[in-house]
Scaffold this motif. Sequence first.
Motif, PDB file in Angstrom:
ATOM      1  N   TYR A 199       0.829  -1.207   0.000  1.00  0.00           N
ATOM      2  CA  TYR A 199       0.000   0.000   0.000  1.00  0.00           C
ATOM      3  C   TYR A 199       0.866   1.262   0.000  1.00  0.00           C
ATOM      4  N   ALA A 200       1.917   1.261   0.816  1.00  0.00           N
ATOM      5  CA  ALA A 200       2.786   2.431   0.885  1.00  0.00           C
ATOM      6  C   ALA A 200       3.451   2.695  -0.461  1.00  0.00           C
ATOM      7  N   LEU A 201       3.895   1.644  -1.125  1.00  0.00           N
ATOM      8  CA  LEU A 201       4.569   1.821  -2.414  1.00  0.00           C
ATOM      9  C   LEU A 201       3.600   2.241  -3.511  1.00  0.00           C
ATOM     10  N   ILE A 202       2.388   1.711  -3.494  1.00  0.00           N
ATOM     11  CA  ILE A 202       1.392   2.158  -4.475  1.00  0.00           C
ATOM     12  C   ILE A 202       1.077   3.628  -4.255  1.00  0.00           C
ATOM     13  N   ALA A 203       0.975   4.024  -2.980  1.00  0.00           N
ATOM     14  CA  ALA A 203       0.735   5.434  -2.678  1.00  0.00           C
ATOM     15  C   ALA A 203       1.856   6.299  -3.252  1.00  0.00           C
ATOM     16  N   GLU A 204       3.098   5.878  -3.073  1.00  0.00           N
ATOM     17  CA  GLU A 204       4.221   6.641  -3.602  1.00  0.00           C
ATOM     18  C   GLU A 204       4.197   6.674  -5.134  1.00  0.00           C
ATOM     19  N   ALA A 205       3.794   5.566  -5.743  1.00  0.00           N
ATOM     20  CA  ALA A 205       3.702   5.525  -7.211  1.00  0.00           C
ATOM     21  C   ALA A 205       2.671   6.524  -7.710  1.00  0.00           C
ATOM     22  N   ILE A 206       1.528   6.608  -7.036  1.00  0.00           N
ATOM     23  CA  ILE A 206       0.492   7.564  -7.439  1.00  0.00           C
ATOM     24  C   ILE A 206       1.005   8.995  -7.325  1.00  0.00           C
ATOM     25  N   SER A 217       4.358  14.065 -11.964  1.00  0.00           N
ATOM     26  CA  SER A 217       5.063  14.072 -13.249  1.00  0.00           C
ATOM     27  C   SER A 217       4.124  14.340 -14.419  1.00  0.00           C
ATOM     28  N   GLY A 218       2.848  14.585 -14.130  1.00  0.00           N
ATOM     29  CA  GLY A 218       1.882  14.871 -15.184  1.00  0.00           C
ATOM     30  C   GLY A 218       1.372  13.652 -15.915  1.00  0.00           C
ATOM     31  N   VAL A 219       1.536  12.477 -15.317  1.00  0.00           N
ATOM     32  CA  VAL A 219       1.078  11.228 -15.935  1.00  0.00           C
ATOM     33  C   VAL A 219      -0.246  10.821 -15.303  1.00  0.00           C
ATOM     34  N   ASP A 220      -1.162  10.322 -16.116  1.00  0.00           N
ATOM     35  CA  ASP A 220      -2.446   9.825 -15.610  1.00  0.00           C
ATOM     36  C   ASP A 220      -2.184   8.619 -14.698  1.00  0.00           C
ATOM     37  N   ALA A 221      -2.459   8.778 -13.413  1.00  0.00           N
ATOM     38  CA  ALA A 221      -2.141   7.716 -12.454  1.00  0.00           C
ATOM     39  C   ALA A 221      -2.966   6.463 -12.695  1.00  0.00           C
ATOM     40  N   GLY A 222      -4.219   6.643 -13.102  1.00  0.00           N
ATOM     41  CA  GLY A 222      -5.056   5.482 -13.366  1.00  0.00           C
ATOM     42  C   GLY A 222      -4.490   4.609 -14.463  1.00  0.00           C
ATOM     43  N   ARG A 223      -4.092   5.241 -15.568  1.00  0.00           N
ATOM     44  CA  ARG A 223      -3.513   4.485 -16.684  1.00  0.00           C
ATOM     45  C   ARG A 223      -2.160   3.895 -16.299  1.00  0.00           C
ATOM     46  N   GLY A 224      -1.392   4.663 -15.561  1.00  0.00           N
ATOM     47  CA  GLY A 224      -0.097   4.147 -15.133  1.00  0.00           C
ATOM     48  C   GLY A 224      -0.235   2.905 -14.271  1.00  0.00           C
ATOM     49  N   LEU A 225      -1.179   2.920 -13.321  1.00  0.00           N
ATOM     50  CA  LEU A 225      -1.370   1.759 -12.468  1.00  0.00           C
ATOM     51  C   LEU A 225      -1.968   0.575 -13.229  1.00  0.00           C
ATOM     52  N   ASP A 226      -2.749   0.862 -14.271  1.00  0.00           N
ATOM     53  CA  ASP A 226      -3.254  -0.226 -15.117  1.00  0.00           C
ATOM     54  C   ASP A 226      -2.098  -1.013 -15.725  1.00  0.00           C
ATOM     55  N   GLY A 286       2.414  -6.296 -10.615  1.00  0.00           N
ATOM     56  CA  GLY A 286       1.020  -6.617 -10.342  1.00  0.00           C
ATOM     57  C   GLY A 286       0.827  -7.287  -8.985  1.00  0.00           C
ATOM     58  N   SER A 287      -0.322  -7.036  -8.377  1.00  0.00           N
ATOM     59  CA  SER A 287      -0.635  -7.622  -7.076  1.00  0.00           C
ATOM     60  C   SER A 287      -2.140  -7.636  -6.890  1.00  0.00           C
ATOM     61  N   ARG A 288      -2.581  -8.403  -5.922  1.00  0.00           N
ATOM     62  CA  ARG A 288      -3.999  -8.433  -5.578  1.00  0.00           C
ATOM     63  C   ARG A 288      -4.466  -7.047  -5.130  1.00  0.00           C
ATOM     64  N   ILE A 289      -3.596  -6.331  -4.433  1.00  0.00           N
ATOM     65  CA  ILE A 289      -3.962  -4.992  -3.970  1.00  0.00           C
ATOM     66  C   ILE A 289      -4.152  -4.048  -5.152  1.00  0.00           C
ATOM     67  N   ASP A 348      -9.923   3.212   5.358  1.00  0.00           N
ATOM     68  CA  ASP A 348      -9.268   2.022   4.816  1.00  0.00           C
ATOM     69  C   ASP A 348      -7.750   2.203   4.826  1.00  0.00           C
ATOM     70  N   HIS A 349      -7.019   1.081   4.929  1.00  0.00           N
ATOM     71  CA  HIS A 349      -5.563   1.215   4.987  1.00  0.00           C
ATOM     72  C   HIS A 349      -4.953   1.753   3.701  1.00  0.00           C
ATOM     73  N   SER A 350      -5.712   1.786   2.622  1.00  0.00           N
ATOM     74  CA  SER A 350      -5.226   2.442   1.411  1.00  0.00           C
ATOM     75  C   SER A 350      -5.084   3.951   1.615  1.00  0.00           C
ATOM     76  N   ALA A 351      -5.636   4.476   2.717  1.00  0.00           N
ATOM     77  CA  ALA A 351      -5.500   5.900   3.026  1.00  0.00           C
ATOM     78  C   ALA A 351      -4.068   6.281   3.400  1.00  0.00           C
ATOM     79  N   LEU A 352      -3.151   5.314   3.376  1.00  0.00           N
ATOM     80  CA  LEU A 352      -1.728   5.674   3.467  1.00  0.00           C
ATOM     81  C   LEU A 352      -1.358   6.684   2.391  1.00  0.00           C
ATOM     82  N   LEU A 353      -2.111   6.703   1.299  1.00  0.00           N
ATOM     83  CA  LEU A 353      -1.880   7.689   0.243  1.00  0.00           C
ATOM     84  C   LEU A 353      -1.952   9.113   0.793  1.00  0.00           C
ATOM     85  N   LYS A 354      -2.885   9.357   1.720  1.00  0.00           N
ATOM     86  CA  LYS A 354      -3.021  10.698   2.285  1.00  0.00           C
ATOM     87  C   LYS A 354      -1.777  11.095   3.079  1.00  0.00           C
TER      88      LYS A 354
END
Length: 298
Positions: free
Chosen positions: A190-197, A203-212, A220-223, A285-291
């Motif tokens: 979760y922490a690393l996905i947050a950092e990736a977003i 960097s001006g990249v669409d995060a949704g497409r990047g994570l796809d 890739g992961s279940r998370i 949710d623990h995905s709120a590590l992004l905040k």
Amino acid sequence: MTPTTADPANTVGIIGLGVMGAPMAENLLRAGYNVIGHDISEAAVKRLVAAGGRAGGDIAGTLAGAGTVITMLPDSPQVEQVVLGPGGVLEHAEPGLLYIDMSTVRPETSRKIAEAAAAKGVRALDAPVSGGEKGAIDGTLSIMVGGDADDVEAARQVFEALGTTIVHVGPVGAGQTVKAANQLVVGGVYALIAEAIVLLEASGVDAGRGLDVLAGGLAGSRILDLKRQTMVKREFRPGFRIDLHHKDMGIALAAAREAGVALPMTGMVAQLIAAARAQGLGALDHSALLKVIERINS
């Protein structure tokens, strides 16, 4: 094999009908079990009754006629109180009862309870789960089981109503150690996905497409499969709360100390989760590590 109502082992008591326990109880009902439930929340008990279960009323009533009893509770103190305390499971248990703790607690709690259970002729397993609320609802939990091999086999049919990955990982307490390892990995991802977003967006990249793209490759992961869209949208409805993950990281750090090993990444992730809690995000949710990562960069 589907249980039959004539089978005395067909009745399961479950103590703890929260986010995880309630759908687990309903899956047991769908599998053909008679389910007796108990919870401090009257609404949770009513939900079970509406689904076809029975209200235990108290711990003694929940054990009455049950060949198997499950606890799904928040932490070690609650489990110890319910099992070892006055009026608890072991006070009312008959010899031969199969007791399964599916909570996430300290390994030493599981060992303490198993020792007390053995003195009463009760078979005890620690069987924490992974998969969150969705896994509990879908009956696709991963179940990591510690205890005697014969007792694990005796519980297998119950486990199969609740999960799709059921692994006997070792003696009593081993299930909780594996769960601690699970939680440190989940927190780190979760922490690393947050950092990736944060990196992608800065960097001006669409995060949704990047994570796809990441989800389809080696990263890739279940998370990523389950959470990337809600994280990008900043939707943090709790499936598993920061507060509970904070507790679990404490268990992981304590297990590392007991084993005499250094887990530096685990320590860092634990601090990020502690920061989230300190910032008032504990109910999210623990995905709120992004905040937390966003605030570091604001």
